[in-house]
Design an enzyme around this catalytic site. Structure first.
Site, PDB file in Angstrom:
ATOM      1  N   HIS A  70       0.853  -1.192   0.000  1.00 40.52           N
ATOM      2  CA  HIS A  70       0.000   0.000   0.000  1.00 40.52           C
ATOM      3  C   HIS A  70       0.885   1.236   0.000  1.00 40.52           C
ATOM      4  O   HIS A  70       2.028   1.195   0.466  1.00 40.52           O
ATOM      5  CB  HIS A  70      -0.886   0.018   1.247  1.00 40.52           C
ATOM      6  CG  HIS A  70      -1.963  -1.016   1.247  1.00 40.52           C
ATOM      7  ND1 HIS A  70      -3.049  -0.941   2.085  1.00 40.52           N
ATOM      8  CD2 HIS A  70      -2.124  -2.152   0.524  1.00 40.52           C
ATOM      9  CE1 HIS A  70      -3.837  -1.972   1.879  1.00 40.52           C
ATOM     10  NE2 HIS A  70      -3.288  -2.744   0.936  1.00 40.52           N
ATOM     11  N   GLU A  72       0.947   3.867   1.837  1.00 40.06           N
ATOM     12  CA  GLU A  72       1.442   4.269   3.156  1.00 40.06           C
ATOM     13  C   GLU A  72       2.605   3.402   3.607  1.00 40.06           C
ATOM     14  O   GLU A  72       3.604   3.905   4.124  1.00 40.06           O
ATOM     15  CB  GLU A  72       0.328   4.159   4.219  1.00 40.06           C
ATOM     16  CG  GLU A  72      -0.899   4.983   3.931  1.00 40.06           C
ATOM     17  CD  GLU A  72      -2.009   4.208   3.232  1.00 40.06           C
ATOM     18  OE1 GLU A  72      -3.183   4.410   3.607  1.00 40.06           O
ATOM     19  OE2 GLU A  72      -1.717   3.416   2.315  1.00 40.06           O
ATOM     20  N   CYS A 100      -6.213   1.790   5.958  1.00 47.25           N
ATOM     21  CA  CYS A 100      -6.789   0.528   6.423  1.00 47.25           C
ATOM     22  C   CYS A 100      -6.143   0.165   7.767  1.00 47.25           C
ATOM     23  O   CYS A 100      -5.246   0.862   8.252  1.00 47.25           O
ATOM     24  CB  CYS A 100      -6.525  -0.568   5.387  1.00 47.25           C
ATOM     25  SG  CYS A 100      -4.793  -1.052   5.242  1.00 47.25           S
ATOM     26  N   CYS A 103      -2.274  -0.327   7.569  1.00 48.15           N
ATOM     27  CA  CYS A 103      -1.554   0.939   7.430  1.00 48.15           C
ATOM     28  C   CYS A 103      -1.659   1.782   8.696  1.00 48.15           C
ATOM     29  O   CYS A 103      -0.684   2.425   9.101  1.00 48.15           O
ATOM     30  CB  CYS A 103      -2.061   1.706   6.213  1.00 48.15           C
ATOM     31  SG  CYS A 103      -1.662   0.868   4.660  1.00 48.15           S
TER      32      CYS A 103
END
Length: 167
Positions: A70, A72, A100, A103
């Site tokens: 992801h 992040e 999420c 993260c």
């Protein structure tokens, strides 16, 4: 290594961003647009400390066959490498979508000072939706959270991406 890292990993030399109009959210949006162009879910992130861009990244889960890639996570990894520390104290993270749970946990573990995000994510978000990670008694560090930064633009980018995928 991602090109937007502002600290050279080899030399460890920090490069201050010379543009006085540094807009970390604009950098995050550029990363999200690049992710869109790669066919990835358009989420982008940028990490800044003391006016210096440490790292930026966009989603690369498909490209890397890695469900943890992801924006992040990639930005945190690159910023930690650039800073030479797993702790990003006094650093701020700008991301185009509410993080999420994975993260949110990484943000907490990295000790990010502030989290700024664009669109809310009622289905997958974990900051103000779902598990509300930072409100849990087991959370060791909660950043200051600033939601809704360029929210309409972020939501529109995501709608455009998913509309294109539906064909």
């Amino acid at each position: 290594m991602d090109p937007c890292i502002a600290k050279a990993a080899a030399g460890g030399e920090e490069k201050a961003v010379t543009d006085a109009r540094l807009d970390p959210m604009a950098i995050a949006f550029a990363e999200a647009e690049a992710a869109f162009a790669r066919g990835e879910t358009p989420v982008g992130a940028a990490i800044v400390r003391d006016g210096v861009l440490l790292a930026s990244a966009g989603n690369r889960t498909l490209e890397r066959d890695d469900p943890t890639a992801h924006a992040e996570i990639l930005a945190i990894r690159a910023a930690a490498a650039a800073a030479g520390s797993q702790r990003l104290v006094d650093a701020d993270l700008y991301v185009t979508l509410e993080p999420c749970a994975m993260c949110a946990a990484a943000i907490s573990f990295a000790r990010i000072r502030r989290l700024y995000y664009g669109a809310s994510d009622p289905k997958g978000g974990a900051v103000e939706h779902g598990p509300r990670f930072y409100a849990q008694p087991t959370c060791h560090h909660a950043p200051e959270v600033y939601p809704g930064i360029r929210e309409r633009e972020s939501a529109a980018l995501l709608r455009r991406f998913f509309a294109a995928r539906r064909g």
